[in-house]
Motif scaffolding. Sequence first.
Motif, PDB file in Angstrom:
ATOM      1  N   GLY A  98       0.775  -1.228   0.000  1.00 42.43           N
ATOM      2  CA  GLY A  98       0.000   0.000   0.000  1.00 42.43           C
ATOM      3  C   GLY A  98       0.807   1.279   0.000  1.00 42.43           C
ATOM      4  N   LEU A 198      -8.469  -0.474  -4.012  1.00 42.47           N
ATOM      5  CA  LEU A 198      -7.098  -0.071  -4.303  1.00 42.47           C
ATOM      6  C   LEU A 198      -6.884   1.366  -3.839  1.00 42.47           C
ATOM      7  CD1 LEU A 198      -6.822  -1.462  -7.944  1.00 42.47           C
ATOM      8  CD2 LEU A 198      -5.868  -2.480  -5.876  1.00 42.47           C
ATOM      9  N   GLN A 203      -0.767   0.407  -6.560  1.00 46.32           N
ATOM     10  CA  GLN A 203      -1.365  -0.900  -6.276  1.00 46.32           C
ATOM     11  C   GLN A 203      -2.057  -1.482  -7.507  1.00 46.32           C
ATOM     12  OE1 GLN A 203      -3.729  -0.589  -2.538  1.00 46.32           O
ATOM     13  NE2 GLN A 203      -2.288  -2.154  -1.884  1.00 46.32           N
TER      14      GLN A 203
END
Length: 219
Positions: A98, A198, A203
């Motif tokens: 992340g 997302l 990502q």
Amino acid sequence: MSEPRVLIVDDQELIRTGFRMILTARGIDVAGEASDGLAAVEAERRLRPDVVLMDIRMPVMDGLEATRRILARNPACRVLMLTTFDLDKYVYTALAMGASGFLLKDVTAEHLAAAVRLVGTGDALLAPSITRRLVQRFARSDDPPAVHRDLTALTPREREVLTMLGRGLSNTELAAELTLSEATVKTHVARIFAKLELRDRAQAVVLAYETGLVAPSTH
């Protein structure tokens, strides 16, 4: 728009001091510093910065575990990884966790400030060519980070857009290739992010490779 508040995390005092001077001189608020990952987690909880500049290799707790803990507790925080190598497996792992992008430690002063401001707005910092090479190298390694997403929620057009995101195309390039307006492309991208949970384009690139929408190159 207000300037982002930044936490600088690096075990080298010289780098922390240099980054603080660069950002402060450009009107960006440095909320604090930390010299290891555990101190970073505690400092983020106390100071609530918008952006964390996170070194990867540190004593006590490395930057990956610190990033995992920070984002698990505060998903709104943005983490920029600091590294000395652009093709670093740890950077790829951080992106899958992340992190919103990465910076080389020899970054120019102007690029550093621009990067902090960019991720502070909620966007990802990604040089598509470097990120593609990074993902190609590690997405099919023996132990890639697990990414669990159900792509059946996407429409055929959204799958097409995600595939192109995985190839590193910008919204402008997507619009040209699909003969759509940029506004329509942004809507598709926003829906993909929402459906697949997302955070940003970083990502999305990782996911496109790990689900097989984009195949790593064989060379």
